[in-house]
Design a protein around this motif. Structure first.
Motif, PDB file in Angstrom:
ATOM      1  N   ASP A   8     -29.974 -46.961  -8.993  1.00  0.00           N
ATOM      2  CA  ASP A   8     -29.165 -46.361  -8.645  1.00  0.00           C
ATOM      3  C   ASP A   8     -28.879 -45.304  -7.206  1.00  0.00           C
ATOM      4  O   ASP A   8     -30.465 -44.971  -7.100  1.00  0.00           O
ATOM      5  N   ARG A   9     -28.615 -45.261  -6.538  1.00  0.00           N
ATOM      6  CA  ARG A   9     -28.765 -44.472  -5.609  1.00  0.00           C
ATOM      7  C   ARG A   9     -28.047 -43.465  -5.130  1.00  0.00           C
ATOM      8  O   ARG A   9     -26.413 -43.293  -6.249  1.00  0.00           O
ATOM      9  N   ILE A  10     -28.085 -42.097  -3.954  1.00  0.00           N
ATOM     10  CA  ILE A  10     -27.074 -41.185  -4.150  1.00  0.00           C
ATOM     11  C   ILE A  10     -27.467 -41.543  -2.298  1.00  0.00           C
ATOM     12  O   ILE A  10     -28.781 -41.360  -1.850  1.00  0.00           O
ATOM     13  N   MET A  11     -26.342 -41.459  -1.966  1.00  0.00           N
ATOM     14  CA  MET A  11     -25.700 -41.618   0.122  1.00  0.00           C
ATOM     15  C   MET A  11     -25.760 -40.078   0.104  1.00  0.00           C
ATOM     16  O   MET A  11     -24.636 -39.315  -0.254  1.00  0.00           O
ATOM     17  N   LEU A  12     -26.485 -39.629   0.877  1.00  0.00           N
ATOM     18  CA  LEU A  12     -27.237 -37.672   1.407  1.00  0.00           C
ATOM     19  C   LEU A  12     -26.969 -37.891   2.565  1.00  0.00           C
ATOM     20  O   LEU A  12     -27.561 -38.170   3.066  1.00  0.00           O
ATOM     21  N   ASN A  13     -25.504 -37.496   3.115  1.00  0.00           N
ATOM     22  CA  ASN A  13     -25.261 -37.542   4.810  1.00  0.00           C
ATOM     23  C   ASN A  13     -24.801 -36.091   4.925  1.00  0.00           C
ATOM     24  O   ASN A  13     -24.036 -35.222   4.478  1.00  0.00           O
ATOM     25  N   ILE A  14     -25.738 -35.094   5.567  1.00  0.00           N
ATOM     26  CA  ILE A  14     -25.521 -33.859   5.958  1.00  0.00           C
ATOM     27  C   ILE A  14     -25.883 -33.994   7.388  1.00  0.00           C
ATOM     28  O   ILE A  14     -26.099 -33.734   8.267  1.00  0.00           O
ATOM     29  N   GLY A  15     -23.865 -33.780   7.319  1.00  0.00           N
ATOM     30  CA  GLY A  15     -23.593 -33.379   8.486  1.00  0.00           C
ATOM     31  C   GLY A  15     -23.076 -32.034   8.782  1.00  0.00           C
ATOM     32  O   GLY A  15     -23.999 -31.218   8.230  1.00  0.00           O
ATOM     33  N   GLY A  16     -22.153 -31.647   9.583  1.00  0.00           N
ATOM     34  CA  GLY A  16     -21.382 -30.064   9.416  1.00  0.00           C
ATOM     35  C   GLY A  16     -21.479 -29.916   7.944  1.00  0.00           C
ATOM     36  O   GLY A  16     -22.172 -28.842   7.681  1.00  0.00           O
ATOM     37  N   ILE A  17     -20.430 -30.698   6.806  1.00  0.00           N
ATOM     38  CA  ILE A  17     -20.623 -30.271   5.219  1.00  0.00           C
ATOM     39  C   ILE A  17     -21.129 -31.657   5.409  1.00  0.00           C
ATOM     40  O   ILE A  17     -21.927 -33.145   5.672  1.00  0.00           O
ATOM     41  N   ALA A  18     -22.116 -31.004   4.020  1.00  0.00           N
ATOM     42  CA  ALA A  18     -22.895 -32.268   3.065  1.00  0.00           C
ATOM     43  C   ALA A  18     -22.443 -32.744   2.156  1.00  0.00           C
ATOM     44  O   ALA A  18     -21.017 -32.009   1.515  1.00  0.00           O
ATOM     45  N   ASN A  19     -22.765 -33.991   1.876  1.00  0.00           N
ATOM     46  CA  ASN A  19     -21.544 -34.756   1.057  1.00  0.00           C
ATOM     47  C   ASN A  19     -22.925 -35.737   0.694  1.00  0.00           C
ATOM     48  O   ASN A  19     -23.852 -36.541   1.119  1.00  0.00           O
ATOM     49  N   PHE A  20     -22.684 -36.146  -0.491  1.00  0.00           N
ATOM     50  CA  PHE A  20     -23.329 -37.437  -1.338  1.00  0.00           C
ATOM     51  C   PHE A  20     -22.050 -38.536  -1.553  1.00  0.00           C
ATOM     52  O   PHE A  20     -21.191 -38.408  -2.534  1.00  0.00           O
ATOM     53  N   THR A  21     -22.453 -39.479  -2.222  1.00  0.00           N
ATOM     54  CA  THR A  21     -21.872 -40.781  -2.947  1.00  0.00           C
ATOM     55  C   THR A  21     -23.129 -41.285  -4.252  1.00  0.00           C
ATOM     56  O   THR A  21     -24.090 -41.616  -3.482  1.00  0.00           O
ATOM     57  N   TYR A  22     -22.497 -41.216  -5.148  1.00  0.00           N
ATOM     58  CA  TYR A  22     -23.357 -41.876  -6.458  1.00  0.00           C
ATOM     59  C   TYR A  22     -22.787 -43.333  -6.128  1.00  0.00           C
ATOM     60  O   TYR A  22     -21.950 -43.723  -6.023  1.00  0.00           O
ATOM     61  N   LEU A  23     -23.595 -44.261  -6.247  1.00  0.00           N
ATOM     62  CA  LEU A  23     -23.409 -45.354  -6.085  1.00  0.00           C
ATOM     63  C   LEU A  23     -24.358 -45.778  -7.499  1.00  0.00           C
ATOM     64  O   LEU A  23     -25.902 -45.711  -7.459  1.00  0.00           O
ATOM     65  N   PRO A  24     -24.245 -45.945  -8.840  1.00  0.00           N
ATOM     66  CA  PRO A  24     -24.660 -46.875  -9.890  1.00  0.00           C
ATOM     67  C   PRO A  24     -25.116 -47.728  -9.903  1.00  0.00           C
ATOM     68  O   PRO A  24     -24.683 -48.577  -9.238  1.00  0.00           O
ATOM     69  N   GLY A  25     -26.200 -48.524 -10.366  1.00  0.00           N
ATOM     70  CA  GLY A  25     -26.846 -49.706 -10.816  1.00  0.00           C
ATOM     71  C   GLY A  25     -26.276 -50.961 -11.002  1.00  0.00           C
ATOM     72  O   GLY A  25     -26.747 -51.997 -10.522  1.00  0.00           O
ATOM     73  N   ASP A  26     -25.254 -50.862 -11.761  1.00  0.00           N
ATOM     74  CA  ASP A  26     -24.937 -51.417 -12.676  1.00  0.00           C
ATOM     75  C   ASP A  26     -23.773 -51.687 -11.520  1.00  0.00           C
ATOM     76  O   ASP A  26     -22.670 -52.685 -11.759  1.00  0.00           O
ATOM     77  N   GLN A  27     -22.926 -50.835 -10.160  1.00  0.00           N
ATOM     78  CA  GLN A  27     -22.411 -51.695  -9.777  1.00  0.00           C
ATOM     79  C   GLN A  27     -21.064 -51.233 -10.403  1.00  0.00           C
ATOM     80  O   GLN A  27     -19.588 -51.999  -9.785  1.00  0.00           O
TER      81      GLN A  27
ATOM     82  N   VAL B 279     -32.628 -42.239  -2.978  1.00  0.00           N
ATOM     83  CA  VAL B 279     -32.106 -40.519  -1.794  1.00  0.00           C
ATOM     84  C   VAL B 279     -32.057 -41.534  -0.775  1.00  0.00           C
ATOM     85  O   VAL B 279     -33.606 -41.131   0.362  1.00  0.00           O
ATOM     86  N   TYR B 280     -30.822 -41.522   0.015  1.00  0.00           N
ATOM     87  CA  TYR B 280     -30.982 -41.951   1.278  1.00  0.00           C
ATOM     88  C   TYR B 280     -29.696 -41.418   2.478  1.00  0.00           C
ATOM     89  O   TYR B 280     -28.341 -41.260   2.620  1.00  0.00           O
ATOM     90  N   MET B 281     -30.227 -40.699   3.370  1.00  0.00           N
ATOM     91  CA  MET B 281     -29.841 -39.793   4.200  1.00  0.00           C
ATOM     92  C   MET B 281     -29.573 -40.318   5.190  1.00  0.00           C
ATOM     93  O   MET B 281     -30.074 -41.202   6.011  1.00  0.00           O
ATOM     94  N   SER B 282     -28.542 -39.562   5.819  1.00  0.00           N
ATOM     95  CA  SER B 282     -27.965 -39.443   7.107  1.00  0.00           C
ATOM     96  C   SER B 282     -27.399 -38.458   7.864  1.00  0.00           C
ATOM     97  O   SER B 282     -27.212 -37.819   6.970  1.00  0.00           O
ATOM     98  N   GLY B 283     -26.223 -38.614   9.027  1.00  0.00           N
ATOM     99  CA  GLY B 283     -26.119 -37.178   9.609  1.00  0.00           C
ATOM    100  C   GLY B 283     -27.306 -36.686  10.558  1.00  0.00           C
ATOM    101  O   GLY B 283     -28.759 -36.138  10.523  1.00  0.00           O
ATOM    102  N   GLY B 284     -26.594 -35.321  11.185  1.00  0.00           N
ATOM    103  CA  GLY B 284     -28.201 -34.568  11.282  1.00  0.00           C
ATOM    104  C   GLY B 284     -28.876 -33.804  11.050  1.00  0.00           C
ATOM    105  O   GLY B 284     -29.888 -33.326  11.901  1.00  0.00           O
ATOM    106  N   GLY B 285     -28.607 -33.875   9.766  1.00  0.00           N
ATOM    107  CA  GLY B 285     -29.256 -32.510   8.767  1.00  0.00           C
ATOM    108  C   GLY B 285     -30.391 -33.192   8.197  1.00  0.00           C
ATOM    109  O   GLY B 285     -31.857 -33.025   7.894  1.00  0.00           O
ATOM    110  N   MET B 286     -30.842 -34.619   9.184  1.00  0.00           N
ATOM    111  CA  MET B 286     -31.618 -35.355   8.256  1.00  0.00           C
ATOM    112  C   MET B 286     -32.890 -34.603   9.247  1.00  0.00           C
ATOM    113  O   MET B 286     -34.538 -34.972   8.589  1.00  0.00           O
TER     114      MET B 286
END
Length: 399
Positions: free
Chosen positions: A185-204, A323-330
């Motif tokens: 199970d993963r959360i892809m957390l992007n911290i750009g101007g606005i923060a958003n995340f995508t939840y990816l379940p391990g069962d795909q 949690v896997y981060m991306s974006g300038g906020g990281m």
């Protein structure tokens, strides 16, 4: 047959496509250019980032964009002119990048251009009865295609809205295709101007995938720095914020907006989380005389708290999540330390550990979306995800 369409069919039938992904965010620091080799489609997509660089904008260009950015009373003539100007600037930077990398433009199959968002107006923000969700990205695809001589796919967000979405976040599509992994199970957390995340379940299971904006990432901090610290566009390494103290009264006032308690998915932008929003919260909390470093420290804490509350609200349980981060906020050490302290059970990484430069992730996303438009199949993410099963982007022929 038109030679341009012959070229399109050639590209579609290639085993590997060379696609340039472009991203210009709300921070207006520059244009992210990712040169990608893309094989396959759907969950069988394989992508390699061959080259990546952020090309800085001139101060003059930044000011031109800022003159119409996130403003309800923007000069319509400037909006019209900047639609072309942004495209020409991006085309120039693409050609500059290719020259620097020693790559001929004939070697590139497609440009995937996000454009420059200047206004985002979902119904939850504009609140006008009878009007749909709306968003506007400028930087005309025809200008990019003609100036570079490369097939261009652009304006991705309009189809999303036309099919019932809010035009954002689009990260869900690329995150699922590139980062979904069986058994994790993963959360892809992007911290750009606005923060958003995508939840990816391990069962795909694509129907369980969810992507949502949560609130401000860097936008309020960046806006405040640009207003009050001459010559700076952001608080690098939280150098200013770390000298201040978060103010509890101001933080409480900032956290009171109803958007922050809405269910998922939802979208927002700097149109809501603006300096006017901050000024209203400072008036309400009687903190208008607060030292600037304390305001920045509070804004950093606000962004962290918004993300922490959203993830806790979504997960409900102590799931074993990475949690896997991306974006300038990281790159903001104060913000990241607050996230880790507020979510102690979660494991934090960046997308570097998944083989994708986290600074390149958003530009890579649009290369993926362009590839799906050409050779993919619409993905069904279920009824509740706010992600319609559509192909996105308008095709601009170079001749």
């Amino acid at each position: 047959m038109n030679k341009n369409w012959n070229r399109v069919f050639e590209i579609i039938n290639k085993p590997e496509r060379i696609i340039i992904g472009l991203m210009s965010g709300t921070s207006l620091d520059g244009l992210d250019i990712a040169l990608c080799a893309v094989n396959g489609n759907g969950i069988d997509t394989r992508l390699e980032v061959l080259k990546f660089e952020t090309f800085d904008y001139s101060n003059e260009f930044k000011m031109q964009v800022k003159s119409i950015f996130a403003k309800r009373d923007a000069d319509l003539q400037m909006v019209c002119l900047m639609n072309e100007q942004v495209a020409l600037q991006h085309a120039e930077l693409i050609l500059e990048a290719l020259s620097a990398w020693g790559i001929k433009k004939e070697e590139v199959d497609v440009i995937a251009s996000h454009g420059q968002t200047i206004y985002h107006a979902p119904k939850s923000f504009h609140g006008l009865p009878g009007y749909p969700n709306g968003t506007l990205q400028i930087g005309d695809g025809d200008h990019i295609a003609v100036k570079t001589g490369i097939l261009t796919i652009s304006d991705f967000r309009q189809k999303h809205i036309a099919a019932g979405g809010e035009g954002a976040p689009l990260a869900l599509y690329g995150d699922y295709l590139l980062f979904s992994k069986a058994g994790e199970d993963r959360i892809m957390l992007n911290i750009g101007g606005i923060a958003n995340f995508t939840y990816l379940p391990g069962d795909q299971d694509s129907a369980k995938v969810c992507s949502t904006d949560v609130g401000p990432g860097n936008t309020l901090m960046d806006q405040y720095v640009q207003r009050h610290f001459e010559g700076l566009y952001y608080d690098e390494n939280a150098a200013i914020a770390r000298t201040g103290q978060s103010n509890p009264a101001l933080l409480e006032a900032l956290l009171e907006h109803e958007f922050l308690s809405l269910g998922f998915p939802k979208t927002t932008g700097p149109e809501l989380f603006s300096l006017s929003y901050l000024e209203g919260a400072m008036t309400k909390s009687e903190t208008k005389s607060l030292a600037r470093q304390d305001v920045l420290a509070t804004l950093c804490c606000f962004s962290a708290e918004v993300i922490i509350r959203a993830i806790n609200q979504f997960l409900h349980t102590d799931q074993n999540i990475k949690v896997y981060m991306s974006g300038g906020g990281m790159h903001n050490p104060l913000l990241v330390s607050q996230l880790k302290a507020g979510l102690p059970l979660l494991q934090f990484h960046t997308t570097e550990s998944l083989g994708i430069n986290p600074d390149a992730k958003e530009s890579v996303l649009f290369a993926l979306l362009a590839n799906e438009t050409l050779v993919g199949s619409a993905i069904n993410f279920g009824d509740s995800s706010g992600a319609p099963a559509v192909y996105m982007g308008k095709i601009s022929l170079p001749g």
